[in-house]
Design a protein around this motif. Sequence first.
Motif, mmCIF file in Angstrom:
data_model
loop_
_atom_site.group_PDB
_atom_site.id
_atom_site.type_symbol
_atom_site.label_atom_id
_atom_site.label_comp_id
_atom_site.label_asym_id
_atom_site.label_seq_id
_atom_site.Cartn_x
_atom_site.Cartn_y
_atom_site.Cartn_z
ATOM 1 N N ASN A 1 -36.448 54.007 -118.402
ATOM 2 C CA ASN A 1 -36.877 53.692 -119.769
ATOM 3 C C ASN A 1 -36.270 54.647 -120.779
ATOM 4 N N PHE A 2 -34.920 54.788 -120.774
ATOM 5 C CA PHE A 2 -34.330 55.833 -121.607
ATOM 6 C C PHE A 2 -34.262 55.447 -123.073
ATOM 7 N N GLU A 3 -34.597 54.154 -123.413
ATOM 8 C CA GLU A 3 -34.590 53.796 -124.843
ATOM 9 C C GLU A 3 -35.746 54.468 -125.555
ATOM 10 N N ASN A 4 -36.790 54.563 -124.871
ATOM 11 C CA ASN A 4 -38.018 55.112 -125.458
ATOM 12 C C ASN A 4 -38.061 56.602 -125.204
ATOM 13 N N ILE A 5 -38.254 57.396 -126.230
ATOM 14 C CA ILE A 5 -38.199 58.840 -126.069
ATOM 15 C C ILE A 5 -39.556 59.383 -125.600
ATOM 16 N N THR A 6 -40.501 58.486 -125.374
ATOM 17 C CA THR A 6 -41.854 58.901 -125.014
ATOM 18 C C THR A 6 -41.870 59.791 -123.777
ATOM 19 N N GLY A 7 -41.016 59.482 -122.787
ATOM 20 C CA GLY A 7 -40.986 60.294 -121.589
ATOM 21 C C GLY A 7 -40.741 61.749 -121.897
ATOM 22 N N GLN A 8 -39.760 61.987 -122.717
ATOM 23 C CA GLN A 8 -39.397 63.366 -123.023
ATOM 24 C C GLN A 8 -40.482 64.045 -123.839
ATOM 25 N N ALA A 9 -41.023 63.281 -124.795
ATOM 26 C CA ALA A 9 -42.101 63.874 -125.607
ATOM 27 C C ALA A 9 -43.265 64.294 -124.716
ATOM 28 N N PRO B 1 -30.873 52.236 -109.539
ATOM 29 C CA PRO B 1 -29.635 53.046 -109.706
ATOM 30 C C PRO B 1 -29.631 53.731 -111.053
ATOM 31 N N LEU B 2 -28.711 54.648 -111.201
ATOM 32 C CA LEU B 2 -28.625 55.441 -112.424
ATOM 33 C C LEU B 2 -27.983 54.604 -113.532
ATOM 34 N N PRO B 3 -28.719 54.333 -114.599
ATOM 35 C CA PRO B 3 -28.096 53.543 -115.669
ATOM 36 C C PRO B 3 -27.219 54.426 -116.551
ATOM 37 N N GLU B 4 -26.362 53.749 -117.305
ATOM 38 C CA GLU B 4 -25.483 54.456 -118.237
ATOM 39 C C GLU B 4 -26.225 54.773 -119.485
ATOM 40 N N LEU B 5 -26.054 55.974 -119.951
ATOM 41 C CA LEU B 5 -26.704 56.324 -121.211
ATOM 42 C C LEU B 5 -25.795 55.914 -122.355
ATOM 43 N N PRO B 6 -26.263 55.409 -123.469
ATOM 44 C CA PRO B 6 -25.415 55.159 -124.644
ATOM 45 C C PRO B 6 -24.866 56.497 -125.153
ATOM 46 N N ASP C 1 -23.596 57.339 -128.005
ATOM 47 C CA ASP C 1 -23.692 57.752 -129.400
ATOM 48 C C ASP C 1 -25.074 58.333 -129.725
ATOM 49 N N VAL C 2 -26.007 58.213 -128.838
ATOM 50 C CA VAL C 2 -27.361 58.704 -129.150
ATOM 51 C C VAL C 2 -27.468 60.172 -128.790
ATOM 52 N N ASP C 3 -27.943 60.927 -129.768
ATOM 53 C CA ASP C 3 -28.174 62.345 -129.497
ATOM 54 C C ASP C 3 -29.643 62.497 -129.141
ATOM 55 N N TYR C 4 -29.923 62.608 -127.898
ATOM 56 C CA TYR C 4 -31.315 62.551 -127.468
ATOM 57 C C TYR C 4 -32.125 63.736 -127.913
ATOM 58 N N ILE C 5 -31.529 64.802 -128.129
ATOM 59 C CA ILE C 5 -32.274 65.949 -128.636
ATOM 60 C C ILE C 5 -32.770 65.667 -130.039
ATOM 61 N N LYS C 6 -31.900 65.062 -130.771
ATOM 62 C CA LYS C 6 -32.283 64.717 -132.133
ATOM 63 C C LYS C 6 -33.411 63.702 -132.122
ATOM 64 N N VAL C 7 -33.240 62.717 -131.277
ATOM 65 C CA VAL C 7 -34.315 61.704 -131.175
ATOM 66 C C VAL C 7 -35.625 62.373 -130.787
ATOM 67 N N LEU C 8 -35.552 63.259 -129.819
ATOM 68 C CA LEU C 8 -36.787 63.949 -129.376
ATOM 69 C C LEU C 8 -37.401 64.733 -130.523
ATOM 70 N N GLY C 9 -36.533 65.448 -131.257
ATOM 71 C CA GLY C 9 -37.043 66.238 -132.369
ATOM 72 C C GLY C 9 -37.713 65.370 -133.416
ATOM 73 N N THR C 10 -37.020 64.255 -133.737
ATOM 74 C CA THR C 10 -37.595 63.351 -134.738
ATOM 75 C C THR C 10 -38.945 62.797 -134.276
ATOM 76 N N ALA C 11 -38.946 62.427 -133.000
ATOM 77 C CA ALA C 11 -40.208 61.853 -132.487
ATOM 78 C C ALA C 11 -41.342 62.864 -132.522
ATOM 79 N N LEU C 12 -41.048 64.092 -132.300
ATOM 80 C CA LEU C 12 -42.126 65.093 -132.241
ATOM 81 C C LEU C 12 -42.730 65.386 -133.602
ATOM 82 N N VAL C 13 -41.951 65.110 -134.714
ATOM 83 C CA VAL C 13 -42.547 65.414 -136.012
ATOM 84 C C VAL C 13 -42.781 64.177 -136.854
#
Lengths: 102, 724, 170
Positions: free
Chosen positions: A54-62, C119-124, C126-138
């Motif tokens: 479920n890597f689209e949703n960032i909920t896991g990491q949060a 199996p291991l899927p491919e990550l996109p 262009d997405v900066d997951y750290i940024k996404v995580l940061g945004t989600a947290l605030v």
Amino acid sequence: MISLSYFLVFAAALFCIGLYGVLARKNAIAILMGIELMLNAVVINLIAFWRFRNFENITGQAFAVIVFAIAAAEVAVGLALFIAIYRRRHTIAADEIDLLKW
Amino acid sequence: METSTLVWLLPVPPLLAFFLIIFLTNRSKRLSHTLGILGALLSFIGSMVIMVLAFQSGHLGEHPFTSVINWFPTGDTWFQIGVWVDPLTVATLFFVAWTVLMIFIYSVGYQNFGQPKGDHDAPGLPPHGATVEDEHGHKHRVPSIEPLYSRFFAFISLFAFGMYVLVVSNNLLTLFVGWEIMGLCSYLLIGFWYAKPSARAAAIKAFLTTRVGDVVMLLGLVYLYSLAGSLSYNVIFSEETLHLLTSTSTPILGVSAAVIIGIFLFVGTIGKSAQWPLHVWLPDAMEGPTPVSAMIHAATMVSAGVYLVIRVFPIISAGMVHGEPTLTMNIMAFIGAFTGLFAATIAVAQNDVKRVLAYSTISQLGYMIAAIGIGAYVAAAFHLFTHAFFKALLFLGSGSVIHGVEHGVLHTGEDIDPQDMFNMGGLRKKMPITFWTFLIGGLALSGFPFLTAGFWSKDEILADAFAHSSWIVLIVLALAALLTAFYTMRQITLTFLGKPRTESAEHAVESKWTMTLPLIFLAGFAIVAGWPGIPLDFPVIGGFIPNFIHEFVGETLAEHPEAITFNWFPLLISLGVSLGGLFLGWFVYRDIPAGAPDPLKKALGPVYKILQNKYYFDELYDFIFVRPAYWISRTFTYLWLDRKIIDGILHFIARVTFSIGGILRNYIDKPIVNGFGDFVGESVKRIGRSARYIQTGRVQQYMVMALIIAFGTLFYYLFFLSQP
Amino acid sequence: MTVMQVIFLITAVVTLGGAVMVVTVRNLIHAALWLILALFGVAVMYTLLSAPFFTVVQIVIYIGAIAILMIFAIMLTKRVKQDSGSSVNKGWWLAGLMALVLFTALVWMFSTWSGFQTPLPELPSDVDYIKVLGTALVSPSAYVLPFEIASVLLLAALIGSVAVAWEGKS
């Protein structure tokens, strides 16, 4: 190819080793180390599921971030307690702290 | 006011006096005796008014004053009670009203009103005198006032009520009510000094003996009611009822119902008027105060017995064939005459002044009953009438004598019986009024010729006996008259004549006016009351006054009785026995010094002892009746039945209950119930003791256990429950 | 065997070995050091899972703070007899049994799950997951609330532990 199963089995093993440490060790700090191992196994699981399912949703990491915070808080409080107990009873062996014994 | 209403009101004043004295004026002696006398006075006035009205009415026998009310329902009809005034009632009312009033007034003095309270007088004991100090510091003893003064007046008022009820009632049931009320008052008044054991015993004896008569009388009343359907005079004395009674035969010896009823009612009279064999209570009844003896046992209650048989004379004489007496009448004549002689013989040997008079009463009542027995209706009523006056007079006089001698006893402190005639003597000089009135009464009793009432009534009875050719009755009654005169003169001589035999007699004083005034009145009647009954064909004096008694009283009967033709023989007998007896009595006793024995003792020898002990009848009854009764109650009923059997059963039940309880407790309660409770507690303890070791206090072990259980549950759930 | 698999294997062995040493070694300082090794191995795992943020956080927080704190605590509660005697309590065999049972049960349960072998899927890229995580947290529509509460929790833990371990002037 790495599949989810690798990480799940790894996390399960780590968790059980931590469980053994919690239940079997005498020293309280050693028990705390076992708890840390268990928590780490949980976070591994969480991140693995995020990555594979479920890597689209960032909920896991949060979720994992919050667990980190909790773990830290818990260790701090736990160690403070151990210090206090040590001052009182001069021991932190878990089987010597049995005031609620029959 | 209508005459019948006045008649209804006659018994009321004494009843009101009774209640008022009990509830209100018990503490005030003056108020109590005022109420009592007021009650008697009101009834007296009412009776006199009735008498006047009765004379005015004419033919009272056929048209009596009567009035009825419905009392209680009996099926379709009512049982009615009411009042009835016919000539017999009027005559009875006259002497009852006079004697009752006189005795009430006398009681004020007799019970020592106005005297100080006694030294150690207790309620229930006769007053024993008080010590007073005069101005010189001399102490002497005087009579003291009766402690239970008000109670006495209450009781005699109740008694007067009972007598009035009996006299004015129109039916035998209310007559019986009055009869019983008087019986009760007799008991209460004989036992007035209830702290004396002899008085208590006498009261019980009186009540029980008259009870025997009353029960039989009640049986007679019940039988009469069942046959006649009513107890009212106008019904039971009617031709139809009398015919019914005589024609109904009973299984007892085949006699008719009239005879049975007559005999049963007569048994009531035997009890109430103290005839043989139920005579034993009257002499003992002298334990009561003298006014009681006068009123109850001379003038009124015992007269009620004779009144009854006179009243029911139609039933007693029902079935008379050609003047032949019925069986009832023969029985009555026998008992009456026998009692008359029997009691007279006993009276000759008595020393107590009141005892002599008691036996004299029994004897005179026997006269009256014998008179009815031979059919002499008017003579019996006449003798009842005169006897009430002179016997009441004699008793009151004896009370005055006793008071006088008691005064002497208190003065001198001698320890003698103030009632024993052999301790008296010479009281003529000390107590003149008492003496003269007593003498008049005694002469009347003896039948002193011409002047006294007793002569006329007694002579009438003897004449009737002669005319009906009842020779045995005549001889017996004549003998009794001789003895009567003898013992009466004996009494008068010993008491009043000669010289005082003791110190106390020396110091006797005359009684107060409250006591002597009634004596004077009654003495007047003792002389005068005979004159209305002088037979018309009596030589010389007959005819001056109409034979009022015969005319008036005779009206009561449906068939007016014939007047007896005059005959010299019975008159001579009367004169002979009375004068002879009087002379003999005086002669034998005229000079008895102090301490000397009774001259009769030597003359009669062993017979005297028998006479003095009343033919040992009391001892006989004690043996036959009293002792077995005590045995039955004390041994049989109390010990055996009550204590052993009934209590034994109860104790047995109690023991059984206790053992059942013990079994339940020891075998069920303790082991099972307690055991179960103990078991639960013990088990919890044991489980706790072993299970506590789980709690080691070590957290890791708790966690292990938790995990085991969690995994176990999970395991179970996953593999067993969710299987498809 | 791909490169990833080899790296994974080596890392897993190191980590698990370190973990076993943690729960077995008698001397607590040694145990703490073995714990640090195990935590390092976990950090490498995070990298394998394309979560580099967590690698750094693991090293900085866990190893840098928590493990060091444990070492402090060990030193503060030292007893002479600590290194002698058994390191495990009486019921260690039961604990071992429990761990084993749990492991077996877990693995068996996973293996029946259909997604076990994903199996291991491919990550996109262009997405900066750290940024996404940061945004989600605030972000208020995301996870700011848990984030803030966690902060409060940390504050409470801070104050709490100070209060518990505080030694008044004696």
